[in-house]
Scaffold this motif. Structure first.
Motif, short mmCIF file in Angstrom:
data_model
loop_
_atom_site.label_atom_id
_atom_site.label_comp_id
_atom_site.label_asym_id
_atom_site.label_seq_id
_atom_site.Cartn_x
_atom_site.Cartn_y
_atom_site.Cartn_z
N VAL A 184 0.75 -1.16 0.02
CA VAL A 184 0.03 -0.15 -0.04
C VAL A 184 0.85 1.34 -0.05
O VAL A 184 1.64 1.40 0.76
N LEU A 185 0.77 2.08 -1.03
CA LEU A 185 1.61 3.30 -1.25
C LEU A 185 0.64 4.63 -0.76
O LEU A 185 -0.28 4.60 -1.02
N ILE A 186 1.03 5.19 0.45
CA ILE A 186 0.62 6.38 0.96
C ILE A 186 1.20 7.71 0.44
O ILE A 186 2.40 7.71 0.97
N ASP A 187 0.52 8.66 0.08
CA ASP A 187 1.37 10.03 -0.13
C ASP A 187 0.27 11.18 -0.17
O ASP A 187 -0.80 10.75 -0.36
N TYR A 188 0.91 12.35 -0.36
CA TYR A 188 0.03 13.42 -0.34
C TYR A 188 -0.45 13.80 -1.95
O TYR A 188 -1.59 14.25 -2.06
N ILE A 209 5.99 1.01 7.16
CA ILE A 209 7.21 2.18 6.87
C ILE A 209 6.83 3.43 7.21
O ILE A 209 6.29 3.71 6.20
N ASN A 210 7.12 4.17 7.89
CA ASN A 210 7.11 5.59 8.34
C ASN A 210 8.09 6.41 7.66
O ASN A 210 9.14 6.50 8.20
N ASN A 211 7.94 6.86 6.29
CA ASN A 211 8.78 7.51 5.51
C ASN A 211 8.78 8.96 5.34
O ASN A 211 9.50 9.63 4.68
N ALA A 212 7.60 9.46 5.67
CA ALA A 212 7.06 10.75 5.38
C ALA A 212 7.88 11.74 6.10
O ALA A 212 8.58 11.51 7.34
N ASN A 213 8.56 12.90 5.33
CA ASN A 213 9.72 13.67 5.64
C ASN A 213 9.63 14.89 4.69
O ASN A 213 9.33 14.76 3.65
N ILE A 219 6.25 30.73 10.42
CA ILE A 219 5.33 29.77 11.10
C ILE A 219 4.82 28.73 10.35
O ILE A 219 4.55 27.75 10.73
N GLU A 220 4.56 29.09 8.98
CA GLU A 220 4.03 27.94 8.06
C GLU A 220 5.03 26.89 7.90
O GLU A 220 4.53 25.87 7.91
N GLN A 221 6.08 27.27 7.75
CA GLN A 221 7.29 26.34 7.66
C GLN A 221 7.58 25.22 8.91
O GLN A 221 7.43 24.11 8.54
N ILE A 222 7.36 25.89 9.95
CA ILE A 222 7.43 25.06 11.19
C ILE A 222 6.19 24.23 11.23
O ILE A 222 6.32 23.10 11.58
N SER A 223 4.98 24.81 11.40
CA SER A 223 3.75 23.98 11.21
C SER A 223 3.89 23.08 10.23
O SER A 223 3.54 21.75 10.53
N ASP A 224 4.13 23.00 9.01
CA ASP A 224 3.95 22.03 7.89
C ASP A 224 5.27 20.87 8.39
O ASP A 224 5.22 19.72 7.93
N CYS A 283 4.20 17.13 8.98
CA CYS A 283 4.78 15.94 8.21
C CYS A 283 5.63 15.05 9.02
O CYS A 283 5.67 14.20 8.82
N ASN A 284 6.71 15.55 9.52
CA ASN A 284 7.63 14.71 10.31
C ASN A 284 7.47 13.97 11.44
O ASN A 284 7.80 13.07 12.14
#
Length: 279
Positions: A95-99, A152-156, A169-174, A178-179
């Protein structure tokens, strides 16, 4: 032979120099001495073989050990894509998961040729409404919950090298979303199936910087440290349920969507494309 062994033998040498022996007793001492040296020699070879050679001499049967389905996040390219390819070759369903739904569709088309008879290749796109998306993930897995074996938790998401106060603030929140949050939420939805099955394996992909922070990337490093420590707590809590948890810390790898800064670092280090070889 390590320092402890050397210290032991040095102590024995000093004792024999101070209290000399003769006759049959000296022969016995000599035999014991040789046996001890032989023992440390053999155990040293055994430890080296077990740690460095044995893992590359065997092929683990992940299918029977954990289960049929392997769920991989951030799987449309890079490390996640390569993991999917290797597990499909091993006879797993993946199963492939992505945005990005479009990239997921492209990845599925490329990997379809590796799907073996009786196996499946699924894609799940996480929408912007994260709460609803994660609930949807759990619902989609209801029909296969008894066959889920590996997550496998690979989101980054990576950041350009800046001091913390220079991030928006947006960079920190995103980055946190994600991570950190994605790892927590996907694990929250998949782990109950593993507990029910009384077996499973979780692999968290982090970074060496989570072990040793680098100047001007401390915030990103902290998110990687969190994932590593989270994996350790999961192992402590669920090892009794026959669930194993590991952390993989790869170095810099270029994948589609990486920042120009990441690409520059990788080109400087002259690293090639990611290749995943399962033991």
């Amino acid at each position: 032979m390590n320092e402890t062994d050397s210290s032991f033998f040095q102590t024995v040498d000093n004792f024999l120099d101070k209290y000399p022996v003769s006759g049959i007793f000296s022969i016995i001492i000599g035999c014991i001495w040789l046996l001890l040296r032989f023992y440390f020699f053999v155990t040293g070879i055994y430890r080296g073989f077990k740690q460095f050679l044995w893992p590359s001499c065997r092929t683990l049967d992940f299918f029977n050990l954990y289960g049929e389905y392997v769920i991989i996040t951030a799987a449309s390219n890079g490390i996640g894509f390569q993991f999917g390819k290797q597990f499909l070759k091993r006879g797993h369903s993946v199963v492939l998961i992505d945005y990005d739904a479009e990239q997921l569709t492209t990845a599925k088309e490329e990997l379809q040729k590796y799907v073996q008879n009786g196996r499946d290749l699924m894609i799940v796109a996480i929408e912007k409404n994260y709460d609803e998306a994660y609930q949807n993930v759990q619902r989609q897995f209801e029909n296969i919950k008894g066959r889920i074996g590996i997550l496998i938790n690979n989101a980054n998401v990576t950041l350009s090298k800046e001091e913390y106060l220079k991030y928006s603030i947006e960079q920190i929140s995103d980055t946190i979303r994600c991570n950190i949050i994605s790892v927590l939420m996907i694990t929250k939805k998949i782990l109950p199936f593993m507990v029910q099955n009384e077996k499973g394996h979780i692999l968290n992909i982090t970074s060496p910087t989570g072990c040793q922070p680098i100047s001007s990337s401390g915030f990103f490093d902290a998110t990687k440290y969190f994932v590593d420590f989270f994996g350790k707590t999961l192992l402590a809590e669920y090892a009794i349920k026959n669930i194993t948890v590991q952390t993989l810390n790869p170095g810099f790898i270029v994948a589609e969507g990486d920042t120009a800064n990441s690409r520059m670092v990788v080109q400087t280090l002259q690293l090639g494309p990611p290749k995943i070889n399962l033991l």
